[in-house]
Scaffold this motif. Structure first.
Motif, short mmCIF file in Angstrom:
data_model
loop_
_atom_site.label_atom_id
_atom_site.label_comp_id
_atom_site.label_asym_id
_atom_site.label_seq_id
_atom_site.Cartn_x
_atom_site.Cartn_y
_atom_site.Cartn_z
N TYR A 1 0.91 -1.15 -0.09
CA TYR A 1 -0.04 0.02 -0.06
C TYR A 1 1.05 1.25 0.07
O TYR A 1 1.27 1.75 1.07
CB TYR A 1 -0.90 0.09 1.26
CG TYR A 1 -1.87 0.97 1.25
CD1 TYR A 1 -3.08 0.77 0.41
CD2 TYR A 1 -2.13 2.35 2.08
CE1 TYR A 1 -4.09 1.94 0.60
CE2 TYR A 1 -2.89 3.08 2.10
CZ TYR A 1 -4.13 3.07 1.23
OH TYR A 1 -5.01 3.99 1.36
N SER A 2 1.03 1.87 -1.26
CA SER A 2 1.99 2.94 -1.37
C SER A 2 1.28 4.03 -2.17
O SER A 2 0.75 3.67 -3.14
CB SER A 2 3.39 2.63 -1.73
OG SER A 2 4.21 3.71 -2.05
N ASN A 3 1.25 5.39 -1.74
CA ASN A 3 0.28 6.54 -2.24
C ASN A 3 1.45 7.53 -2.63
O ASN A 3 1.00 8.80 -2.06
CB ASN A 3 -0.70 6.76 -1.37
CG ASN A 3 -1.61 5.56 -1.29
OD1 ASN A 3 -2.08 5.29 -2.39
ND2 ASN A 3 -1.53 4.93 -0.10
N SER A 4 2.51 7.36 -3.13
CA SER A 4 3.73 8.44 -3.21
C SER A 4 2.94 9.67 -4.21
O SER A 4 3.57 10.73 -4.09
CB SER A 4 4.91 8.01 -3.78
OG SER A 4 4.82 7.38 -5.26
N SER A 5 1.89 9.34 -4.95
CA SER A 5 1.46 10.43 -5.82
C SER A 5 0.85 11.57 -5.37
O SER A 5 0.36 12.30 -6.06
CB SER A 5 0.47 9.86 -6.86
OG SER A 5 -0.45 9.28 -6.09
N TRP A 6 0.31 10.99 -4.00
CA TRP A 6 -0.63 12.11 -3.23
C TRP A 6 -0.23 12.19 -1.82
O TRP A 6 -0.93 13.31 -0.98
CB TRP A 6 -2.10 11.76 -3.59
CG TRP A 6 -2.63 10.48 -3.02
CD1 TRP A 6 -2.51 9.28 -3.53
CD2 TRP A 6 -2.84 10.19 -1.53
NE1 TRP A 6 -3.05 8.36 -2.52
CE2 TRP A 6 -3.40 8.80 -1.43
CE3 TRP A 6 -3.19 11.08 -0.43
CZ2 TRP A 6 -3.83 8.46 -0.38
CZ3 TRP A 6 -3.64 10.54 0.70
CH2 TRP A 6 -3.90 9.09 0.97
N ASP A 7 0.69 11.49 -1.33
CA ASP A 7 0.78 11.36 0.34
C ASP A 7 2.20 11.88 0.30
O ASP A 7 3.20 11.10 -0.27
CB ASP A 7 0.73 10.20 0.72
CG ASP A 7 1.25 10.01 2.21
OD1 ASP A 7 0.87 10.90 2.92
OD2 ASP A 7 1.88 9.14 2.60
N LEU A 8 2.79 12.90 1.25
CA LEU A 8 4.14 13.43 1.31
C LEU A 8 4.60 12.44 1.95
O LEU A 8 5.96 12.18 1.77
CB LEU A 8 3.94 14.64 1.96
CG LEU A 8 3.71 15.89 1.21
CD1 LEU A 8 3.72 17.15 2.11
CD2 LEU A 8 4.68 16.05 0.09
#
Length: 392
Positions: A293-300
């Protein structure tokens, strides 16, 4: 259940507001200096192999049970890959694509076929697309939907990647203008394994060529009762994991044009899982505590783990209100604090899940697992061995 679900939804929505507009807490000095260490331990692996799975689901009238199983058992499949290792001892990336076919609401000229989602590692997006599916009568063209997915999706040419199609339905495999054998031949050229899941009697699936469709590509044929109700085993750890998931959500720091909407999507998918059943929400929380679960496009916080991350490249207007007007040092400190909080919460969820799994193993009978989950995980683990994958 309904009352608990309402509470869960209320908490999820409040977290969206809290994450965007909460107060900036003081950060201990050691967090600023240790952010690189924290990131190195939880950084998505850029060199690992990739597992590409295309789900081709029949959404005709009789397939409501199949769609419900897909919604609830997605997280079991994701969690299984959390423990996978490649030949280079690194964890693989997981990408899932989704097609629906056999639905009268789809265009006849396209063969009643629709790409719902191209290959994606965004677990919230995958969940959202699964929950968007609805059933309606139609023509089911297995060969054509396989061929369409082979043509439209970017399967790549890396021989180390595991590339799989899972097609599920209950009509003869021979229907449609494209013969399944031609589609299978195309799949073999692309090193894609076709696995077939017949929703009905095992022998009936064989007689309608579902088994042949799988075997020709080196895949597995399975038959499931798609309408079977799966009895989930509740454990003493479920409530605690859900509470920790609420805390986990508070560690997300949205940024960019999609930040606010993606944060809301996260909360909605938490709520969707809870609406299905509390245990489904627990499994989703476990997935959210893993590297999958990785969200680098929207989570700093996730973005800060990327090699090319540069805080100076993010404009003030792209930051959440809480960080606008803060210095670069203050922003880094805030990210470090949230990173440390997240890692601690994720470790706690993983530790509790080990106890949860042990509890389930002791209580479970052979009928305890989901039909679709069993079929897919069995085939995945068997075929992954050919690419030197293993499980811890």
């Amino acid at each position: 259940m309904k009352n608990l679900s309402k509470v869960f939804t209320t908490v999820a929505v409040s977290l969206i507001i809290g994450s965007s507009y909460g107060s900036l807490h003081p950060v201990k000095n050691n967090l600023v200096t240790s952010i690189e260490q924290l990131n190195s331990n939880h950084k998505p692996n850029p060199n690992g192999n990739t597992v590409k799975i295309a789900l081709l689901l029949d959404t005709s009238n009789s397939m409501d049970g199949l769609i419900n199983q897909a919604k609830s058992q997605l997280w079991d499949i994701v969690n299984k890959f959390t423990h996978a290792k490649c030949g280079n001892d690194l964890g693989p990336r997981l990408q899932i694509a989704l097609y629906q076919y056999g639905n009268d609401h789809l265009a006849a000229k396209e063969g009643y076929i629709q790409q719902v989602l191209g290959f994606s590692s965004d677990l919230d997006e995958i969940s959202e697309k699964l929950f968007s599916l609805s059933t309606n009568g139609g023509e089911e063209y297995c060969g054509q939907v396989i061929q369409t997915s082979l043509r439209q999706l970017d399967w790549g040419n890396n021989p180390d990647h595991l590339k799989m199609i899972f097609i599920a339905g209950n009509e003869p495999f021979t229907q449609g203008k494209i013969h399944y054998k031609d589609a299978v031949a195309n799949a073999k050229e692309k090193d894609v394994i076709i696995n077939t899941i017949f929703c009905g009697n095992y022998e009936q699936g064989i007689n309608s060529h579902w088994k042949d469709g799988a075997q020709l590509s080196g895949g597995d044929y399975m038959a499931i009762d798609h309408n079977r109700e799966v009895v989930h085993i509740k454990t003493p750890y479920d409530n605690i994991i859900i509470q920790l998931n609420n805390k986990l959500n508070k560690t997300y720091v949205s940024y960019g044009a999609q930040g606010a909407s993606k944060l809301q999507q996260q909360a909605v998918q938490d709520s969707n899982a809870m609406e299905m059943e509390e245990v489904v929400a627990v499994k989703r929380a476990v997935s959210k505590s893993s590297r999958m679960y990785s969200n680098s496009s929207w989570d700093l916080v996730d973005a800060s783990k990327e090699d090319d991350f540069e805080l100076g490249n993010i404009g003030k207007e792209q930051l959440p209100p809480i960080l606008r007007g803060k210095s670069k040092v203050e922003i880094k400190s805030y990210i470090a604090e949230k990173n440390a909080e997240r890692i601690a919460i994720q470790k706690e969820i993983q530790a509790l899940n080990k106890k949860r799994e042990a509890y389930i193993t002791a209580k479970r009978k052979d009928s305890g697992k989901g039909e679709l989950e069993n079929a897919m995980i069995g085939a995945i683990m068997k075929q992954a061995e050919r690419k030197n994958y293993r499980w811890d």
